[in-house]
Design an enzyme around this catalytic site. Structure first.
Site, short mmCIF file in Angstrom:
data_model
loop_
_atom_site.label_atom_id
_atom_site.label_comp_id
_atom_site.label_asym_id
_atom_site.label_seq_id
_atom_site.Cartn_x
_atom_site.Cartn_y
_atom_site.Cartn_z
N TYR A 100 -72.42 28.61 52.40
CA TYR A 100 -71.82 29.39 51.31
C TYR A 100 -72.61 30.67 51.04
CZ TYR A 100 -68.48 25.74 50.08
OH TYR A 100 -67.44 24.84 50.10
N GLU A 142 -67.71 18.54 47.40
CA GLU A 142 -67.99 18.13 48.78
C GLU A 142 -69.13 17.12 48.85
OE1 GLU A 142 -68.35 21.98 50.65
OE2 GLU A 142 -66.26 22.40 50.06
N ARG A 214 -60.64 20.53 65.35
CA ARG A 214 -59.28 20.49 64.81
C ARG A 214 -59.09 19.19 64.05
NH1 ARG A 214 -59.92 24.76 66.56
NH2 ARG A 214 -58.64 26.02 67.96
N SER A 217 -54.18 13.87 62.17
CA SER A 217 -53.86 12.76 61.26
C SER A 217 -54.08 11.42 61.95
CB SER A 217 -52.40 12.85 60.81
OG SER A 217 -52.18 14.00 60.03
N LEU A 296 -44.59 13.34 61.76
CA LEU A 296 -44.48 11.90 61.55
C LEU A 296 -45.80 11.16 61.70
CD1 LEU A 296 -42.69 10.18 64.61
CD2 LEU A 296 -44.36 12.04 64.76
#
Length: 426
Positions: A100, A142, A214, A217, A296
């Site tokens: 940050y 976080e 990446r 799901s 899906l």
């Protein structure tokens, strides 16, 4: 890192006054910021998505986030959905507080460069304080997420133990921890159905070799002793104007073409702000799962969890694909429907192949259209029904709009936004 001093009333007034400036120059600021910070800090190439950099997607998303933050600077509660989405993604990428500092330095530097003489000391001081107010908020959230992982910190090695083709373009990868201690502690593999993991792979084709991450799901129910992701092979992405096809989806192609059973990949603990949780609704409340294309995958995790509960909860599975060859999990969903009479399915095919028959291979020709679905299947008569939606951004917005027009309240509609690169509407 101790929290910074809160914004003063005058700084809040200054930030709100700059909202029109961000609307006009936000994309230029963030585009220059990314180019500058990556050039000066090459290690960040592994943090930022190369494809989203090439398309300008990441700069657009950051500009939108800054605009939303400035517009709601005196009521940050309105940003709660955005904070949830961003912090889960950051945790999945193992973002640390020190990063940050780097981002803040280069963001403020490029804000001043773009705004020129308009960037007075008063404005820059206010934005410096505002940046750290937001950074402190994200860092604290976080930390909570990292503390919730039962000791699974950072990137861990997982072995591919099974690779299974689900459709013409989607393949499932079954992943098990290499670390025996992690494997024995089943709670460390726990997650909420709908969440994702990050996968980190070395991409030789980029700048002489770059690590890229990446999010994918999880597509199975929790508690299996393995993690399953189902990845669509992306042949190419759209870059620039006029729109043309270039650059394949690097990680998806590496997984499909180069990674085999026995290979090891680096992944992070599951995160994500989109999930189904038993107990958030009554035991007999219906669950409606609506997806298009590869959307899906996260809904499969929810479907298998709900059906696996064995409580007879009413469920609807509504899915759209081009044709049978591109429809993943058809056999798996069919087996569940055969066992569970309360699971209803509706399959849309936008371009059925020759030989495919309506009523056998699909139910409705065309793209997903809720007007073509029986209202009983949508449980329009039940004000407790929950609706989970995943697919391309416009698809999700269209489904949301249609459900609301049918009387479904917004708090009963959940959309998976991690893949859109944006932030929730505020």
């Amino acid at each position: 890192m101790p929290p910074h001093a809160p914004l003063t009333p005058s700084q809040i007034t200054t930030i709100k006054a700059t909202v029109p400036v961000l609307a006009a120059h936000g994309k230029e600021i963030t585009t220059r910021f990314y180019a500058d910070v990556i050039t000066s800090n090459p290690a960040l190439k592994s943090v930022f998505n190369n494809t989203h950099q090439a398309t300008g997607h990441q700069a657009t998303a950051l500009a939108g986030a800054l605009y939303a933050y400035a517009a709601h600077i005196d009521d940050l509660s309105a940003l709660t959905p955005a904070v949830e989405l961003i912090t889960h993604k950051h945790a999945s990428l193992v973002i640390q507080p020190a990063q940050y500092e780097v981002v803040g330095t280069y963001l403020l530097k490029n804000m001043k460069l773009v705004l020129g003489d308009a960037a007075t000391d008063e404005i820059m001081d206010a934005w410096g304080a505002a940046y750290w107010q937001l950074a402190d908020l994200l860092i604290a959230k976080e930390k909570e997420l990292y503390d919730s992982t039962n000791g699974w910190d950072g990137w861990r090695d997982f072995k591919i133990t099974r690779k299974e083709k689900e459709s013409e373009a989607i393949t499932s990868f079954y992943l098990e921890p290499v670390d025996e201690a992690l494997k024995r502690r089943a709670e460390r593999l726990a997650y909420k159905p709908g969440q994702y993991i990050s996968v980190n792979l070395f991409v030789e084709e980029l700048d002489g070799g770059v690590w890229q991450a990446r999010q994918y799901s999880l597509s199975d129910a929790p508690g299996k002793g393995y993690l399953r992701i189902s990845v669509k092979r992306e042949d190419a992405v759209e870059i620039g104007e006029p729109r043309h096809m270039a650059e394949p989806g690097y990680l998806s192609n590496i997984l499909h073409a180069r990674k085999e059973v026995g290979d090891v990949v680096n992944i992070t603990h599951p995160f994500g702000d989109f999930w189904y949780e038993e107990g958030e609704v009554s035991a007999d409340a219906p669950v409606v799962l609506i997806s298009a294309g590869v959307g899906l995958t996260c809904l499969m995790s929810i479907l298998k969890t709900v059906v696996g509960e064995g409580k007879g909860r009413p469920v609807a599975w509504i899915h759209g694909s081009r044709d049978e060859k591109t429809r993943a999990f058809r056999r798996e969903v069919g087996k569940m429907a055969a066992r569970d009479e309360k699971l209803r399915t509706v399959f849309f095919s936008s371009s059925p192949a020759d030989g495919e028959e309506q009523g056998r291979d699909y139910d409705v020709k065309g793209r997903v259209d809720l007007d073509q679905v029986d209202k009983k299947v949508l449980f329009m008569d039940n004000d407790q029904a929950l609706y989970f939606v995943c697919g391309p951004t416009q698809f999700m917005l269209d489904v949301e709009s249609k459900l609301k027009s049918l009387g479904v309240s917004g708090n009963r509609i959940k959309m998976e936004l991690f893949g859109t690169g944006g932030v929730p509407k505020v």
